[in-house]
Design a protein around this motif. Sequence first.
Motif, PDB file in Angstrom:
ATOM      1  N   PHE A  69      29.059  85.829  29.335  1.00  0.00           N
ATOM      2  CA  PHE A  69      29.778  85.677  28.572  1.00  0.00           C
ATOM      3  C   PHE A  69      31.440  85.343  29.185  1.00  0.00           C
ATOM      4  N   SER A  70      31.219  86.618  30.277  1.00  0.00           N
ATOM      5  CA  SER A  70      32.977  86.975  31.021  1.00  0.00           C
ATOM      6  C   SER A  70      33.248  86.167  31.720  1.00  0.00           C
ATOM      7  N   THR A  75      33.944  78.238  29.236  1.00  0.00           N
ATOM      8  CA  THR A  75      34.027  78.483  27.483  1.00  0.00           C
ATOM      9  C   THR A  75      34.581  76.985  26.997  1.00  0.00           C
ATOM     10  N   ILE A  78      31.219  74.823  26.447  1.00  0.00           N
ATOM     11  CA  ILE A  78      30.578  75.495  25.102  1.00  0.00           C
ATOM     12  C   ILE A  78      31.129  74.741  24.104  1.00  0.00           C
ATOM     13  N   ASN A  79      32.871  75.171  23.867  1.00  0.00           N
ATOM     14  CA  ASN A  79      33.275  73.937  22.776  1.00  0.00           C
ATOM     15  C   ASN A  79      32.710  72.089  22.762  1.00  0.00           C
ATOM     16  N   GLU A  82      29.460  72.641  21.696  1.00  0.00           N
ATOM     17  CA  GLU A  82      29.364  72.984  19.544  1.00  0.00           C
ATOM     18  C   GLU A  82      29.551  71.637  18.952  1.00  0.00           C
ATOM     19  N   LEU A  94      24.134  80.667  21.308  1.00  0.00           N
ATOM     20  CA  LEU A  94      24.535  80.943  22.313  1.00  0.00           C
ATOM     21  C   LEU A  94      23.550  82.373  23.639  1.00  0.00           C
ATOM     22  N   SER A 276      41.448  79.251  32.395  1.00  0.00           N
ATOM     23  CA  SER A 276      43.050  79.348  31.920  1.00  0.00           C
ATOM     24  C   SER A 276      43.388  80.419  32.645  1.00  0.00           C
TER      25      SER A 276
END
Lengths: 329, 329
Positions: A69-70, A75, A78-79, A82, A94, A276
């Motif tokens: 996850f790190s 991210t 996955i969005n 999803e 997940l 980011s």
Amino acid sequence: MANIHEVAKQAGVSSATVSRVLNNTSSVTERTRQKVDQAIKELNYEPSMLGRNLRNSESRLLLVLIPNFSNPYYTEIINGIEDFSVERGYNILLCETDSNPTRENTFFNMVKNKLADGIISMDPTINMAKLQELAKKHSIVLCSEYDELERIPYVAIDNEVAAYKVMKHLIRLGHENIALINSDEKFLYARQRRKGYERALEEFDLPLRQEYIYNTNNLDFQDGAQAMRKLLQLDETPTAAFAVSDTLAIGALKELNVKGMNVPGEFALVGFDNISFSNMTNPTLTTVAQPMYQMGIAAANMLIDQLQGKPVDSVMLDHELIIRESTLN
Amino acid sequence: MANIHEVAKQAGVSSATVSRVLNNTSSVTERTRQKVDQAIKELNYEPSMLGRNLRNSESRLLLVLIPNFSNPYYTEIINGIEDFSVERGYNILLCETDSNPTRENTFFNMVKNKLADGIISMDPTINMAKLQELAKKHSIVLCSEYDELERIPYVAIDNEVAAYKVMKHLIRLGHENIALINSDEKFLYARQRRKGYERALEEFDLPLRQEYIYNTNNLDFQDGAQAMRKLLQLDETPTAAFAVSDTLAIGALKELNVKGMNVPGEFALVGFDNISFSNMTNPTLTTVAQPMYQMGIAAANMLIDQLQGKPVDSVMLDHELIIRESTLN
DNA sequence: ATGAAAGCGCTAACAC
DNA sequence: GTGTTAGCGCTTTCAT
């Protein structure tokens, strides 16, 4: 919690009719529908997915495999997955494999066991042989990392071209001694990015120096820091580096800062992924942006199409070089 | 894919016996067991969780609610939850609510629908009223954010004390004008940390200045940057700031860098959460570490105990101030 | 348009 | 120690 029969009784109809109302599956009189809706409300009924799934032998659950996850890299993908899945009536699970075969197996079993319908794997460390085996009977899609030889459909970017563009950018800035901070080359993307690195050197008549290529074990900050430490110990130190991941680049940048080196003045640095954080470092980091959200959408789309028996083809998406302070001239 | 009956037929036993072998639920002759194992292998049988779950009316799936994947704060907690759950035979479903009531509802329905057994919520933006309602019939545990008034069990740290410690640290360094970059005070943790902030000021006889308290809308980098921009526009600018989240602090630090201010020389900064990136910034960030992994373990433990009918109590875990470069004197 | 009944794959109670 | 049977909650023929 009430079940479908109690609702049926309350409404004075059969459970079949309740099911029909629930699923809009065949016509029902307005009056009947109202009676059923009424009963549902009164009993606070919620249909059991377990019963439904067993009957339909599908779970409408998709597994998304990531190594951990790190890494913020995942991210946005996955969005995308999803959002698209939910819209098509699927939920996603997940799954962090931690590059651990036992965990991996747990997840493979979930689809064998009908607990999940299919898999989107973003884990480059996955056991491809087992996955190929699973793919014979189940729906699988690969995202980012894929298998050149086999036919599991994938969504990815052209890593070689991306790496080539990065190099061209650095070379145009006048750099001739450019290091490559690469991950383990057992990963396809690592081999591809290296290829782009080498092709650029060749085309611009720059020598390929083995000591400028550093392979890390993982993608953590400290791996990048360590790589930079080594590179700065060379007799003839490079003046620029291309790290194949922003996390590596950020670690490398940290090391440069610690050593008091001015970036980009004394050293230029490029990362990959556009996470980011890459815009929060000092200086901000030049990097390659992948269309993460789009990749997620595409992967989910492919998997669901596959589940519904439609033919699917792999896709290659575009990428973009984002120039920031770390390579300003 | 074969089912239990086919295995039974192949082994020349009843499906009940196969089930017994599968679950070690009552004694079976060694010879019978072997025949069954043989048949399972031959047919490549994998038990269907759907059938099992329907029968047992449990899914062994736990929902973990987080507002969004992009805050690295949650990573380690999730690891703790995951590790503990898997060990106890549960899988977790990571659910991103995006602070969106519709999505939230989807997840609530999953437990109503028996698709999931319980919920660990780490989402401060969650609809508490609905959650309380759900908690009447289902197992729920709160992590980090909780509800003072009600009895949903939670695991958390003492936010007020943590904030107080941060302030004491800054005050001892000689700062008298200390800003608080807080999130929206509709969140309990925000109110608690503010309390700690105010208590420290009071105890050290420092004035409480409203203009030094800035509330952000979100926890993104830019929120932190904007907060710092505003603070630096004040007539009497603060010389230090305590941001209630590392992401805010990192944004604030970015702004300080942009303005060319020396940290910690001209301005001291403290964050909260000890996300991995907080050790990569330049300068590295002083922050408060929560025992994330332990919190995850505790939350999962509480939820599973609750599911199994055991009584559970809320727990408060320790925290630690990590002093780094951003507050060196 | 609606109901009766079978069955998805499994486990547990009961019988022997 | 093992088999028989009922049933978890749902959908879907097949009648009517």
